[in-house]
Design a protein around this motif. Structure first.
Motif, short mmCIF file in Angstrom:
data_model
loop_
_atom_site.label_atom_id
_atom_site.label_comp_id
_atom_site.label_asym_id
_atom_site.label_seq_id
_atom_site.Cartn_x
_atom_site.Cartn_y
_atom_site.Cartn_z
N THR A 226 12.32 -8.94 8.82
CA THR A 226 12.69 -8.51 7.60
C THR A 226 13.34 -9.66 6.58
O THR A 226 12.81 -11.33 7.27
N ALA B 141 18.63 -5.57 -6.07
CA ALA B 141 18.69 -7.35 -5.37
C ALA B 141 17.91 -7.95 -5.48
O ALA B 141 17.31 -9.37 -6.10
N VAL C 271 15.10 -6.39 2.29
CA VAL C 271 15.91 -5.88 2.50
C VAL C 271 16.92 -6.76 1.86
O VAL C 271 16.83 -7.50 0.90
N VAL C 272 18.25 -6.17 1.14
CA VAL C 272 18.92 -6.60 0.89
C VAL C 272 19.45 -7.97 0.46
O VAL C 272 19.68 -8.91 0.01
N GLU C 273 19.88 -8.65 1.76
CA GLU C 273 20.78 -8.98 2.94
C GLU C 273 20.18 -9.29 4.16
O GLU C 273 19.46 -9.02 5.04
N GLU C 274 19.81 -11.29 3.81
CA GLU C 274 19.95 -11.48 5.21
C GLU C 274 20.41 -10.98 6.36
O GLU C 274 21.51 -10.94 6.61
N SER D 243 14.88 -11.42 2.75
CA SER D 243 15.80 -10.91 1.57
C SER D 243 14.70 -11.71 0.61
O SER D 243 14.37 -11.99 -0.01
N SER E 191 19.64 -8.46 8.25
CA SER E 191 19.78 -7.05 8.63
C SER E 191 19.13 -6.42 9.72
O SER E 191 17.55 -6.98 9.96
#
Length: 297
Positions: A158, A191, A128-131, A160, A133
């Motif tokens: 998930t 990312a 994922v792009v951000e922790e 990042s 998510s």
């Protein structure tokens, strides 16, 4: 108008898929493009490789060229699926591969195919792009997986891109990223490029406007984001692996728009495989110039 022999071939293919899809995860062993793989019976890879010998070989040739320039090659395989890309790359090039896969069904086959090779590491998570998510649910079709928002019993942890790098220091010198996440690549690839900004890896991903919009993302947004990170040179192949030409990250937006607005039914849509090279990566640019000569624009 479709030729009679093509109609028969299409009919046979559809019947085969109908039967195989009734028992989708029955394990079968197949020789595919020079390597032996354990696959789910429903997986389409053997079919694609039979119909189009170039299918998937652009990635292998890219990896081989990068490895020859500076061995050993370090690869991040996002959406590793059953491990076919990792196995084929390491059959052709000296290197190591970090696989990340979030579909429990395909993870079983991934482990069968790569666990015996100490050059491969597997992360069982959704990138994922951000922790933080939220979880996602796997939607499987013919050997590939698309993840949709929400949570379910088979949702995975998930991670990042920044966390992935921190947890895997052996891949600090990342040279090649392969991403195939059915539409989410336009978010994930920048990312990854940002997380490994000092390494400036070559970015190879599937550019599919149709699936990207299904994921509620703008496919064209990826190009200025990569340009901001210093990525300038783009090599483009069609979805069968045939080279189409090169462009810059500025030039490609117009061509990408035409790809999205192609006429015809949705089932006839096409997509691209692209390799994007940083402006300071002379050896990477040399490899794509050899593999994809000519201009896309």
């Amino acid at each position: 108008m479709m030729r009679p022999d093509a109609m028969v071939s299409t009919a046979k293919r559809r019947v085969s898929w109908l039967i195989r899809d009734r028992f989708p995860f029955r394990p079968v062993t197949r020789e595919v493009q020079g390597v032996q793989l354990v696959l789910p019976w429903s997986h389409r890879l053997p079919d694609y490789a039979t119909w189009g010998p170039l299918y998937g070989q652009n990635l292998v040739e890219l990896a081989k060229g990068l490895a020859e320039a500076a061995p050993p090659l370090t690869v991040l395989d996002v959406g590793a699926n059953v491990g076919d890309s990792a196995v084929q790359i390491l059959n052709a090039a000296d290197g190591k591969v970090l696989c990340i896969e979030a579909d429990r069904a395909y993870l079983e086959f991934l482990h069968r195919n790569v666990d015996q090779d100490k050059r491969v590491s597997v992360v069982e998570a959704l990138l994922v792009v951000e922790e933080g998510s939220s979880g996602a649910t796997a939607v499987r079709t013919g050997g590939t997986t698309r993840f949709v928002k929400g949570s379910a019993a088979d949702a995975m942890p998930t991670v990042s891109a920044m966390r992935l790098r921190k947890d895997n220091p052996d891949f600090d010198d990342l040279r090649l990223v392969k991403s195939d996440t059915d539409g989410y690549d336009v978010n994930l690839v920048p990312a990854i490029a940002e997380a490994w900004a000092d390494a400036r890896p070559v970015l190879f991903f599937e550019y599919d406007p149709y699936l990207t919009r299904l994921a509620d993302l703008d496919p064209l947004a990826v190009w200025p984001r990569l340009a901001e990170l210093g990525y300038r040179h783009v090599a483009v192949w069609d979805n069968g692996g045939a080279p189409l030409g090169q462009a810059t990250t500025d030039e490609i937006i117009a061509a990408a728009g035409r790809l999205e607005n192609q006429p015809g039914p949705a089932r006839a849509r096409t997509y691209w495989d692209v390799a994007v090279v940083h402006e300071d990566d002379d050896s990477g640019r040399s490899v794509i110039q050899r593999l994809v000569p000519g201009s896309l624009t």
